[in-house]
Design a protein around this motif. Sequence first.
Motif: not given
Length: 216
Positions: A22-24, A19-20, A57, A53, A61, A26-27
Amino acid sequence: MSDVRTITKRGGAPRLRADASRNRERIVAAAREAFVEYGAEVTLDQIARRAGVGNATMYRHFADRAELNRQVVLEVLDRVVDLAESAAADPDPFQALRRFVHGAAAERVGALCTTLSGDWQPIAEELVVRRTRLEQAVQALMDRARTAGLIRADVAPGDIVIALSQLTRPLPGTGCLALGRFAERHLDIFLDGLRAPARSVLPGPGATFEDLRPHP
């Protein structure tokens, strides 16, 4: 606050949880889009909203704007290098070159040039590795097309890089998005100018990769 990292089963090296990760991703994707659309002055808050996000979050990152900029540059370079290397699979040498040029232009490298200021020492070695691969791949594409008699003898790889930078950079006062309608058209005009036989004599020597490197 939960940690965004976990431990791998082998070797104990840390890696991002799914999940982390995927967030990275997306950012970084949102940052690249925002840099192209709004320029280098877009804020981290705007990027976080675009990525969907929260600010917390974002800062877990990326500690600051410079760190995010560097990651965007590395990821775009990775894609451009992959494009140059994979284009060689095209059996037509000129179409291989065209495939690379249009693919690299789609990354809007010119519009991203404004993110290339600042202290790059933390990723200097990574930049050199990618630059070397890119130079070798573009040189190979041009050598193959020249050997086949498809491009003129008085152009050099640096000419390709300059054209990509200029043709994917927005005109003053037009906004970054306005250029997209015309980029492919003008890239093909440029590519037609590379074809042999040459219909003009170009002034001066072609631009080499060495010409484009920063010098102290």
